[in-house]
Design a protein around this motif. Structure first.
Motif, PDB file in Angstrom:
ATOM      1  N   THR A 258       0.827  -1.202   0.000  1.00  0.00           N
ATOM      2  CA  THR A 258       0.000   0.000   0.000  1.00  0.00           C
ATOM      3  C   THR A 258       0.862   1.254   0.000  1.00  0.00           C
ATOM      4  O   THR A 258       0.614   2.209  -0.766  1.00  0.00           O
ATOM      5  N   ALA A 259       1.892   1.247   0.883  1.00  0.00           N
ATOM      6  CA  ALA A 259       2.757   2.431   0.951  1.00  0.00           C
ATOM      7  C   ALA A 259       3.496   2.640  -0.364  1.00  0.00           C
ATOM      8  O   ALA A 259       3.592   3.770  -0.887  1.00  0.00           O
ATOM      9  N   ALA A 260       4.003   1.532  -0.930  1.00  0.00           N
ATOM     10  CA  ALA A 260       4.761   1.653  -2.183  1.00  0.00           C
ATOM     11  C   ALA A 260       3.869   2.137  -3.316  1.00  0.00           C
ATOM     12  O   ALA A 260       4.242   3.052  -4.082  1.00  0.00           O
ATOM     13  N   MET A 261       2.680   1.549  -3.412  1.00  0.00           N
ATOM     14  CA  MET A 261       1.775   1.952  -4.487  1.00  0.00           C
ATOM     15  C   MET A 261       1.315   3.392  -4.325  1.00  0.00           C
ATOM     16  O   MET A 261       1.178   4.143  -5.305  1.00  0.00           O
ATOM     17  N   SER A 262       1.094   3.780  -3.074  1.00  0.00           N
ATOM     18  CA  SER A 262       0.643   5.150  -2.839  1.00  0.00           C
ATOM     19  C   SER A 262       1.718   6.151  -3.248  1.00  0.00           C
ATOM     20  O   SER A 262       1.439   7.174  -3.883  1.00  0.00           O
ATOM     21  N   PRO A 268       3.356  10.526 -10.340  1.00  0.00           N
ATOM     22  CA  PRO A 268       2.717  10.976 -11.600  1.00  0.00           C
ATOM     23  C   PRO A 268       1.534  11.895 -11.346  1.00  0.00           C
ATOM     24  O   PRO A 268       1.223  12.753 -12.172  1.00  0.00           O
ATOM     25  N   LEU A 269       0.857  11.722 -10.187  1.00  0.00           N
ATOM     26  CA  LEU A 269      -0.293  12.571  -9.899  1.00  0.00           C
ATOM     27  C   LEU A 269       0.141  14.029  -9.710  1.00  0.00           C
ATOM     28  O   LEU A 269      -0.523  14.965 -10.188  1.00  0.00           O
ATOM     29  N   HIS A 270       1.268  14.217  -8.999  1.00  0.00           N
ATOM     30  CA  HIS A 270       1.779  15.585  -8.837  1.00  0.00           C
ATOM     31  C   HIS A 270       2.109  16.180 -10.204  1.00  0.00           C
ATOM     32  O   HIS A 270       1.883  17.376 -10.449  1.00  0.00           O
ATOM     33  N   HIS A 307      -6.008  13.452  -2.145  1.00  0.00           N
ATOM     34  CA  HIS A 307      -6.550  13.359  -0.783  1.00  0.00           C
ATOM     35  C   HIS A 307      -6.748  11.903  -0.368  1.00  0.00           C
ATOM     36  O   HIS A 307      -6.437  11.506   0.770  1.00  0.00           O
ATOM     37  N   LEU A 308      -7.255  11.071  -1.308  1.00  0.00           N
ATOM     38  CA  LEU A 308      -7.457   9.652  -0.993  1.00  0.00           C
ATOM     39  C   LEU A 308      -6.132   8.952  -0.729  1.00  0.00           C
ATOM     40  O   LEU A 308      -5.998   8.164   0.222  1.00  0.00           O
ATOM     41  N   ILE A 309      -5.142   9.239  -1.553  1.00  0.00           N
ATOM     42  CA  ILE A 309      -3.835   8.584  -1.379  1.00  0.00           C
ATOM     43  C   ILE A 309      -3.209   8.982  -0.055  1.00  0.00           C
ATOM     44  O   ILE A 309      -2.646   8.150   0.675  1.00  0.00           O
ATOM     45  N   GLU A 310      -3.315  10.260   0.298  1.00  0.00           N
ATOM     46  CA  GLU A 310      -2.748  10.701   1.572  1.00  0.00           C
ATOM     47  C   GLU A 310      -3.475  10.058   2.745  1.00  0.00           C
ATOM     48  O   GLU A 310      -2.869   9.744   3.773  1.00  0.00           O
ATOM     49  N   GLY A 311      -4.780   9.844   2.572  1.00  0.00           N
ATOM     50  CA  GLY A 311      -5.521   9.147   3.635  1.00  0.00           C
ATOM     51  C   GLY A 311      -5.032   7.726   3.828  1.00  0.00           C
ATOM     52  O   GLY A 311      -4.866   7.254   4.952  1.00  0.00           O
ATOM     53  N   ILE A 312      -4.790   7.035   2.721  1.00  0.00           N
ATOM     54  CA  ILE A 312      -4.280   5.660   2.812  1.00  0.00           C
ATOM     55  C   ILE A 312      -2.901   5.640   3.454  1.00  0.00           C
ATOM     56  O   ILE A 312      -2.594   4.806   4.324  1.00  0.00           O
ATOM     57  N   LEU A 313      -2.041   6.561   3.041  1.00  0.00           N
ATOM     58  CA  LEU A 313      -0.694   6.627   3.629  1.00  0.00           C
ATOM     59  C   LEU A 313      -0.760   6.924   5.125  1.00  0.00           C
ATOM     60  O   LEU A 313      -0.027   6.341   5.929  1.00  0.00           O
ATOM     61  N   ARG A 314      -1.638   7.839   5.494  1.00  0.00           N
ATOM     62  CA  ARG A 314      -1.764   8.214   6.915  1.00  0.00           C
ATOM     63  C   ARG A 314      -2.249   7.024   7.740  1.00  0.00           C
ATOM     64  O   ARG A 314      -1.720   6.748   8.816  1.00  0.00           O
ATOM     65  N   TYR A 315      -3.238   6.312   7.229  1.00  0.00           N
ATOM     66  CA  TYR A 315      -3.762   5.175   7.981  1.00  0.00           C
ATOM     67  C   TYR A 315      -2.732   4.042   8.049  1.00  0.00           C
ATOM     68  O   TYR A 315      -2.611   3.356   9.073  1.00  0.00           O
ATOM     69  N   SER A 316      -1.995   3.834   6.973  1.00  0.00           N
ATOM     70  CA  SER A 316      -0.948   2.800   6.985  1.00  0.00           C
ATOM     71  C   SER A 316       0.104   3.116   8.029  1.00  0.00           C
ATOM     72  O   SER A 316       0.597   2.228   8.743  1.00  0.00           O
ATOM     73  N   ALA A 317       0.461   4.408   8.137  1.00  0.00           N
ATOM     74  CA  ALA A 317       1.442   4.801   9.148  1.00  0.00           C
ATOM     75  C   ALA A 317       0.899   4.580  10.546  1.00  0.00           C
ATOM     76  O   ALA A 317       1.623   4.146  11.462  1.00  0.00           O
ATOM     77  N   LEU A 318      -0.397   4.848  10.739  1.00  0.00           N
ATOM     78  CA  LEU A 318      -1.005   4.595  12.049  1.00  0.00           C
ATOM     79  C   LEU A 318      -0.992   3.115  12.384  1.00  0.00           C
ATOM     80  O   LEU A 318      -0.673   2.719  13.520  1.00  0.00           O
ATOM     81  N   GLU A 319      -1.341   2.276  11.433  1.00  0.00           N
ATOM     82  CA  GLU A 319      -1.354   0.833  11.675  1.00  0.00           C
ATOM     83  C   GLU A 319       0.030   0.320  12.006  1.00  0.00           C
ATOM     84  O   GLU A 319       0.190  -0.588  12.816  1.00  0.00           O
TER      85      GLU A 319
END
Length: 482
Positions: A258-262, A268-270, A307-319
């Motif tokens: 998840t982290a790598a894909m995010s 490319p999104l930036h 915003h969605l990608i940052e949410g996934i990254l944030r939650y992965s860091a929390l986990e």
């Protein structure tokens, strides 16, 4: 209050019953022995009195006068042997014959019945029986009777000796009870104590512990069942450990993926967003109105995806436990204003209004607090079609209390437990059409709990939802007030 163990209660009860039984046995045995011996003495004394009365009946009617002594040689032998202390013959109330230790024969009143027995004591404390027997063929009014003194010293001595033997037997019985109590305690409670030890070891994780018990009785069966249960738990624990290792490994792979894909998606999104902004700024030449609208839509979609990608990254860091709050003094009013600006364009698109009231001073990580408010505001905007959103803050009882209230449709009943779960969209399936992947409120809950706070929701007046969370209020350390 000291609590007795089961073993202590068992020993105390068994010893108490043994002592009570021994004391009861000794008391009853001594009492019945004393009664039996005294009754034997009374019968013997009565027989001697009857014999002397018959002798007196033979010589008293002699016309020549009274004999000096009765002719009974047996009475003489008893007097000499001390079996009888004294003997008297009374006729018409006057003593006609006396022998032995007559000084013991204290004067008495008239005889009122044919046979009477009185237990007396000498001045030296020696006990004896004072026996009166009316002479046959003489009416009781003639006061013609015999009187003998029968000693009780021998029987009392025997009673003392027998009582001592009974006391010794009672003590031996009580001692046997005490020994039996400890033996039974060891035989019954010993295996139970060993089983209790094994249960504690199993509870601490030592599933190899087993009970060693013999005897082939119920305790042996209980120990066997416990050992069987421990074996089953040990087998299941090994299986669970194996599964947990596999799950942790799979979860780690998932987090890494998840982290790598995010990260790979963000790069490319930036670039897409940057080129869209360049085109909107007309650096490469003028664009038409239709092209501008298309580019703005492209940039909005890119912002949403970011915003969605940052949410996934944030939650992965929390986990992964990689985020810890850096608490400091935070002005809640400023953070609330920043969060409101973040969702201002969404608020304008839906024609909503945001009202802010109150302020608070918080001991929190400013970035996390801002993200908490942004997520709650995003959630309120998504589920509110008309009306307003209210944000309040206040310090109460050492806590900073925040509330975000909307006028939306509220959370349907039966879906309350899904609200803070990750990747869950509480409510009717139609709500799943709303943008988002269901991580915003899960992040809110984790962030609040990392600060030692609490978050909950309730139905607001008018049908909306009010989310409330608390964080520690900032307090000035002692000595810094000046």
């Amino acid at each position: 209050m000291t609590r007795l163990s089961l073993g202590g209660k068992f020993v105390l009860a068994f010893v108490g019953l043994s002592v009570l039984f021994a004391a009861t046995f000794g008391t009853l045995a001594a009492y019945r022995l004393q009664r039996a011996l005294l009754e034997q003495v009374r019968l013997r004394a009565k027989g001697v009195a009857e014999e002397l009365a018959r002798d007196a009946s033979r010589f008293l009617p002699t016309p020549e006068g009274l004999s000096e002594a009765p002719t009974s040689s047996r009475l003489t032998r008893r007097l000499v042997a001390g079996t009888v202390l004294y003997a008297q013959i009374i006729r018409d109330g006057e003593v006609r014959f006396t022998d032995g230790r007559y000084a013991l024969a204290v004067p008495t009143g008239p005889l009122v019945r044919p046979f009477a027995v009185e237990e007396r004591r000498t001045r030296g404390g020696t006990a004896y029986l004072d026996i009166f027997r009316a002479v046959p063929d003489y009416p009781l009014e003639r006061q013609t009777y015999v009187r003998i003194g029968f000693p009780l010293a021998d029987v009392h001595s025997r009673i003392r000796a027998e009582t001592e033997r009974i006391l010794l037997a009672s003590l031996l019985m009580a001692g046997g009870g005490v020994a039996a109590a400890f033996a039974l305690r060891r035989a019954i409670l010993g295996p139970l104590a060993r089983m209790n030890t094994v249960i504690r070891l199993i509870r601490r994780g030592d599933y190899s512990a087993r009970v060693e018990a013999g005897g082939g009785d119920e305790l042996q069966l209980l120990a066997d069942e416990l050992n069987t249960m421990a074996s089953a738990i040990e087998t299941r624990d090994r299986e669970l450990a194996r599964v947990n290792v596999a799950l942790r490994k799979a979860n780690q792979i998932k987090d890494e993926f998840t982290a790598a894909m995010s990260h790979e998606l963000k790069t490319p999104l930036h670039a897409v967003r940057a080129y869209a902004q360049l085109l909107l700024e007309e650096i490469d030449g003028p664009i038409t109105l239709a092209q501008r609208k298309d580019l703005e839509a492209l940039l909005a979609a890119g912002d949403h995806l970011l915003h969605l990608i940052e949410g996934i990254l944030r939650y992965s860091a929390l986990e992964a436990g990689g985020i810890q709050p850096q608490a400091g003094r935070v002005d809640a009013a400023a953070v609330i204003e920043q969060a409101c600006r973040n969702v201002a364009h969404l608020v304008r698109q839906k024609g909503l209004t945001v009202e802010v009231a109150g302020t608070a001073t918080v001991a929190a990580d400013e970035t996390m607090l801002r993200q908490i408010l942004i997520n709650l505001l995003h959630n309120a905007v998504k589920y509110t079609e008309q009306g307003k959103i209210t944000v309040t803050a206040a310090n109460r009882n050492g806590l900073a209390v925040f509330e975000v209230t909307d006028t939306g449709t509220g959370i349907p009943k039966g879906h309350e437990h899904e609200v803070f779960e990750p990747f869950q969209r509480a409510g009717h399936p139609a709500r799943r059409e709303i943008d988002g992947i269901g991580l915003g409120l899960a992040v809110v809950k984790r962030y609040v709990e990392l600060h030692g706070g609490r978050v909950w929701f309730e139905r607001a007046a008018g049908g909306g939802t009010r989310f409330t969370f608390t964080l520690p209020a900032f307090t000035v350390p002692a000595g810094d007030g000046a």
